[in-house]
Motif scaffolding. Sequence first.
Motif, PDB file in Angstrom:
ATOM      1  N   UNK A 149       0.818  -1.221   0.000  1.00  0.00           N
ATOM      2  CA  UNK A 149       0.000   0.000   0.000  1.00  0.00           C
ATOM      3  C   UNK A 149       0.847   1.264   0.000  1.00  0.00           C
ATOM      4  N   UNK A 150       2.117   1.148   0.370  1.00  0.00           N
ATOM      5  CA  UNK A 150       3.003   2.307   0.397  1.00  0.00           C
ATOM      6  C   UNK A 150       3.684   2.539  -0.950  1.00  0.00           C
ATOM      7  N   UNK A 151       3.558   1.587  -1.865  1.00  0.00           N
ATOM      8  CA  UNK A 151       4.173   1.719  -3.180  1.00  0.00           C
ATOM      9  C   UNK A 151       3.149   2.247  -4.175  1.00  0.00           C
ATOM     10  N   UNK A 152       3.577   3.097  -5.111  1.00  0.00           N
ATOM     11  CA  UNK A 152       2.614   3.619  -6.092  1.00  0.00           C
ATOM     12  C   UNK A 152       2.083   2.514  -6.993  1.00  0.00           C
ATOM     13  N   UNK A 153       0.781   2.557  -7.262  1.00  0.00           N
ATOM     14  CA  UNK A 153       0.199   1.584  -8.194  1.00  0.00           C
ATOM     15  C   UNK A 153       0.734   1.825  -9.597  1.00  0.00           C
ATOM     16  N   UNK A 154       0.737   3.082 -10.001  1.00  0.00           N
ATOM     17  CA  UNK A 154       1.326   3.486 -11.278  1.00  0.00           C
ATOM     18  C   UNK A 154       2.041   4.802 -11.048  1.00  0.00           C
ATOM     19  N   UNK A 155       3.167   4.951 -11.648  1.00  0.00           N
ATOM     20  CA  UNK A 155       3.916   6.203 -11.525  1.00  0.00           C
ATOM     21  C   UNK A 155       4.458   6.571 -12.895  1.00  0.00           C
ATOM     22  N   UNK A 156       4.013   7.712 -13.416  1.00  0.00           N
ATOM     23  CA  UNK A 156       4.516   8.142 -14.707  1.00  0.00           C
ATOM     24  C   UNK A 156       5.998   8.451 -14.603  1.00  0.00           C
ATOM     25  N   UNK A 157       6.805   7.943 -15.539  1.00  0.00           N
ATOM     26  CA  UNK A 157       8.229   8.305 -15.521  1.00  0.00           C
ATOM     27  C   UNK A 157       8.389   9.794 -15.772  1.00  0.00           C
ATOM     28  N   UNK A 158       9.450  10.350 -15.249  1.00  0.00           N
ATOM     29  CA  UNK A 158       9.682  11.783 -15.400  1.00  0.00           C
ATOM     30  C   UNK A 158       9.968  12.125 -16.854  1.00  0.00           C
ATOM     31  N   UNK A 159       9.219  13.073 -17.388  1.00  0.00           N
ATOM     32  CA  UNK A 159       9.480  13.559 -18.741  1.00  0.00           C
ATOM     33  C   UNK A 159      10.670  14.506 -18.709  1.00  0.00           C
ATOM     34  N   UNK A 160      11.176  14.817 -19.873  1.00  0.00           N
ATOM     35  CA  UNK A 160      12.324  15.730 -19.955  1.00  0.00           C
ATOM     36  C   UNK A 160      11.918  17.115 -19.476  1.00  0.00           C
ATOM     37  N   UNK A 161      12.815  17.751 -18.774  1.00  0.00           N
ATOM     38  CA  UNK A 161      12.558  19.107 -18.317  1.00  0.00           C
ATOM     39  C   UNK A 161      13.064  20.106 -19.352  1.00  0.00           C
TER      40      UNK A 161
END
Length: 405
Positions: A149-161
């Motif tokens: 429950x402490x881990x994200x179900x889905x996490x978008x990877x960081x896009x380029x800044x």
Amino acid sequence: MQTNLSEQAKQLPRGEEAERILRSCVHCGFCNATCPTYQLLGDELDGPRGRIYLIKQVLEGNEVTAKTQLHLDRCLTCRNCETTCPSGVQYHNLLDIGRAVVDAAVPRPLEQRMLREGLRAVVPRPALFKGLTQLGQVFRPLLPASLKAKLPRTAQPAKARPAVQHARRVLMLEGCVQPGLSPNTNAATARVLDRLGISVTPIREAGCCGAVDYHLNAQEQGLERARRNIDAWWPALEAGAEAIVQTASGCGAFVKEYGHLLKDDPAYAAKAAQVSARAKDLVEVLRGEPLEALGVASDLRLAFHCPCTLQHAQKLGGAVEDVLTRLGFSLTAVPDSHLCCGSAGTYSLTQPVLSRQLRDNKLTALESGKPQVIATANIGCQTHLDGAGRTPVRHWIELVEDAMA
């Protein structure tokens, strides 16, 4: 409230402050009506007024017990009581003082000490925390439900800044756990600000805001992190950076306290006051900008959970909702929106039973309008609410960035 502090309490570095806060309380009890733990437990000592009495007794030289510690530990420090209080009692400052005195007098059981030291060893270190999060995802099927429950179900990877290219520049506190749990949040922030003609200048030397240490009663260590951040940000602020932007309202609330917490430090008092004055939650920056330039178009129906650190500590309740409405999002009504979700920094780990009860109550309120997604402004709330496995929860700026033309 009449007080008679002991000589020992009067000698505390914040003894005068504690006495001033105690005397400002008229023990009216309005605070209990909006206290999440009092509503759950119905015990006077698990509400702000009862805890103020406990701290008063401690500072007047009465016996300090594990029971006193327990009631103070159960406080979320959500500061809802401060919003409700007609007398302006600075309860959170009194709680910090009281907790320090109680912890010095009452040794914690080994299990509690190990948990707290473990949190302090891991959470403020972004690289270590991110590595452990990634490892947890690999072994997710083998983990107990409480850890899953402490881990994200889905996490978008960081896009380029975007590159730093605009004359207008801000700094951004990257955070400790957010890069591991929601890696695209800060990248989305940089991209939205870039569209508005504002560049984010990275300051890699800045680290944890200090809140984790401070609220786990390692107060001096928390203040030392604050001093290091001030040193890291100061050259860029002198060079014209407009603000220090926080995308996690919990971090922002603590950075805005630097000026108060370091007011008696001759080497840092003036700089700390300047840093606090220029610390801005992301919404404080965006709400004054021409939002039509973002070209946002979305038919998303969402509920917004306003974190306690945003509405009660920073007094920005309704600000994100206003921005999202201006951008065209459809927001559902949220009953009892002033109540805490139970995340409260490390509270979900130190008080898991109460935390889950508060989370479930909050989700029921958020989901009452049948939103497609829940938005929030603090990584702790985001992870805690999303961990229930119900309606997806994301940071509001990612939803804005997704909807930009």
